[in-house]
Design an enzyme around this catalytic site. Structure first.
Site, PDB file in Angstrom:
ATOM      1  N   PRO A 287      50.832  57.597  45.531  1.00  0.00           N
ATOM      2  CA  PRO A 287      50.304  59.456  45.553  1.00  0.00           C
ATOM      3  C   PRO A 287      50.726  60.597  44.692  1.00  0.00           C
ATOM      4  O   PRO A 287      51.924  60.274  45.473  1.00  0.00           O
ATOM      5  CB  PRO A 287      49.165  59.234  46.794  1.00  0.00           C
ATOM      6  CG  PRO A 287      50.043  58.136  48.069  1.00  0.00           C
ATOM      7  CD  PRO A 287      50.319  57.694  47.227  1.00  0.00           C
TER       8      PRO A 287
ATOM      9  N   GLY B 284      57.679  60.012  45.652  1.00  0.00           N
ATOM     10  CA  GLY B 284      58.108  60.409  44.896  1.00  0.00           C
ATOM     11  C   GLY B 284      57.820  59.713  43.360  1.00  0.00           C
ATOM     12  O   GLY B 284      58.361  58.763  42.725  1.00  0.00           O
ATOM     13  N   SER B 285      56.716  60.330  43.662  1.00  0.00           N
ATOM     14  CA  SER B 285      55.371  59.335  42.221  1.00  0.00           C
ATOM     15  C   SER B 285      56.376  60.011  41.009  1.00  0.00           C
ATOM     16  O   SER B 285      55.773  59.127  39.941  1.00  0.00           O
ATOM     17  CB  SER B 285      53.489  60.022  42.459  1.00  0.00           C
ATOM     18  OG  SER B 285      53.961  60.692  42.251  1.00  0.00           O
TER      19      SER B 285
ATOM     20  N   ALA C 197      59.397  61.034  39.790  1.00  0.00           N
ATOM     21  CA  ALA C 197      60.758  59.893  39.606  1.00  0.00           C
ATOM     22  C   ALA C 197      60.261  58.701  39.074  1.00  0.00           C
ATOM     23  O   ALA C 197      60.864  57.696  38.781  1.00  0.00           O
ATOM     24  CB  ALA C 197      61.423  60.142  40.784  1.00  0.00           C
ATOM     25  N   ALA C 198      59.626  57.998  40.155  1.00  0.00           N
ATOM     26  CA  ALA C 198      58.735  56.735  39.913  1.00  0.00           C
ATOM     27  C   ALA C 198      58.570  56.203  38.277  1.00  0.00           C
ATOM     28  O   ALA C 198      58.618  55.441  37.677  1.00  0.00           O
ATOM     29  CB  ALA C 198      58.252  56.328  41.099  1.00  0.00           C
TER      30      ALA C 198
ATOM     31  N   ASP D 190      65.659  61.802  45.610  1.00  0.00           N
ATOM     32  CA  ASP D 190      64.748  61.078  45.061  1.00  0.00           C
ATOM     33  C   ASP D 190      64.775  59.997  43.653  1.00  0.00           C
ATOM     34  O   ASP D 190      64.058  59.136  43.780  1.00  0.00           O
ATOM     35  CB  ASP D 190      63.552  62.280  45.244  1.00  0.00           C
ATOM     36  CG  ASP D 190      62.920  62.915  45.306  1.00  0.00           C
ATOM     37  OD1 ASP D 190      63.896  62.726  47.063  1.00  0.00           O
ATOM     38  OD2 ASP D 190      62.100  63.340  45.670  1.00  0.00           O
TER      39      ASP D 190
HETATM   40  C1  MEV Z   1      61.852  65.842  48.290  1.00  0.00           C
HETATM   41  O1  MEV Z   1      61.378  64.577  48.569  1.00  0.00           O
HETATM   42  C2  MEV Z   1      62.876  66.156  49.162  1.00  0.00           C
HETATM   43  C3  MEV Z   1      63.678  67.646  49.309  1.00  0.00           C
HETATM   44  O2  MEV Z   1      65.043  67.587  49.635  1.00  0.00           O
HETATM   45  C4  MEV Z   1      64.037  68.156  47.841  1.00  0.00           C
HETATM   46  C5  MEV Z   1      65.004  67.471  46.985  1.00  0.00           C
HETATM   47  O3  MEV Z   1      65.923  66.792  47.528  1.00  0.00           O
HETATM   48  O4  MEV Z   1      64.922  68.271  46.299  1.00  0.00           O
HETATM   49  C6  MEV Z   1      62.965  68.736  49.636  1.00  0.00           C
END
Ligand code: MEV
Length: 306
Positions: free
Chosen positions: A90, A96-97, A99-100, A141
């Site tokens: 989602p 992490g959509s 980044a994936a 991420d």
């Molecule tokens: C997001 O998955 C995690 C955060 O700490 C942002 C980041 O680390 O870049 C909110």
């Protein structure tokens, strides 16, 4: 056809504080994946199958920008391919959509160029693309998504893996509210800039929790971890990144017998995560769904890193 994929991730502790140099722990969710499949075409184009959208390399989409960067890195002309993207992750839910998808695209382009997609190079490229989504990402991420293993992460430090003892079972639940990380990260930045003396101790307390969570994982102490997760949630509330819906799901999970629960990722919406046992998994899932979660899934960590 050339294919490549990448997994989702979920943050166990330390989100937001990790942007300011504190440690955080994240784990891959291998059951949720983004897939890129390339087939010959006239020019390089991308088709987002889930959204029924397509665009070419000159688009301002972060995917096109990533692809331009991959071609530059590999010193290749854009290959004439249609890259079809499909993702079970989602969007804007803390999993992490972005980044994936970026990792899957970078890998498929490496393969199409006859190069092996080594994780270090893919990670650097995905990090650049994360900057377009997030502004000032810590890098956690992309790291967990690319390496697909649990990581103890400190910004700009070498990745540390965790030697987990025993088994930890989690239920993640989605509020169904899309909440771009960029916004909550930006809001925490403004909070920090306007009152460092108040915010710095909160960030440091989250860092202490991440160190203790690591110790709990390495000694198989689920009870300690549950307690730490909720403490982390309270500190995230103080950073203003929780929401009524997230608090409600956290409370519902704890009431149904979870050992700990907290929001996960950028917050404000997206997912929360609860620590359960094999016995409490079913009642916690049911409670989360009755409390309004739109989706729940199980994930876990064990001595083998699964
Ligand atoms: C997001 O998955 C995690 C955060 O700490 C942002 C980041 O680390 O870049 C909110």
């Amino acid at each position: 056809m050339i294919r490549a994929d990448a997994c989702a991730k979920i943050i166990l502790c330390g989100e937001h504080a990790v942007v300011y140099g504190q440690p955080a722990i994240a784990m891959p969710v291998s059951s949720l994946r983004a897939v890129a499949a390339a087939e010959p075409a006239d020019i390089l184009r991308f088709a987002l199958e889930d959204l029924d959208e397509s665009f070419t390399l000159d688009s301002d989409s972060p995917i096109a920008s990533l692809a331009r960067q991959v071609c530059e890195t590999l010193h290749i002309a854009p290959p004439p391919l249609t890259i079809r993207l499909k993702s079970a992750i989602p969007i804007a839910s803390g999993l992490g959509s972005g980044a994936a998808i970026a990792a899957a695209v970078a890998r498929v382009l490496f393969r199409a160029a006859g190069q092996s997609p080594d994780n270090e190079r893919i990670n650097a490229l995905v990090y650049e693309s994360e900057k377009l989504y997030h502004g000032t990402p810590s890098g956690i991420d992309n790291t967990v998504v690319v390496y697909e293993q649990p990581v103890y992460f400190i910004r700009d430090k070498p990745i540390e893996t965790i030697k987990i003892q025993g088994e930890f079972h989690f239920i993640a639940a989605d509020t169904g509210i899309a909440a771009p990380t960029k916004i909550s990260v930006g809001d925490v930045r403004r909070l920090y800039e306007s009152g460092r003396e108040r915010i710095q101790p909160i960030l440091e307390a989250i860092g202490v929790i991440s160190r203790q969570v690591r110790a709990a994982l390495e000694s198989g102490d689920a009870a300690a971890m549950g307690k730490l997760m909720f403490e982390n949630h309270v500190l995230l509330q103080q950073l203003t990144v929780s929401s009524l819906e997230l608090d409600h799901l956290v409370e519902a999970a704890l009431k149904a017998g979870a050992m700990g629960a907290k929001l996960s990722g950028g917050g404000r919406g997206g997912n929360m995560i609860a620590l359960v046992t094999p016995d409490t998994a079913a009642p916690v899932k049911t409670a989360l769904l009755s409390a309004g979660a739109v989706r729940v899934f199980e994930t876990g960590l064990s001595g083998t890193g699964a």
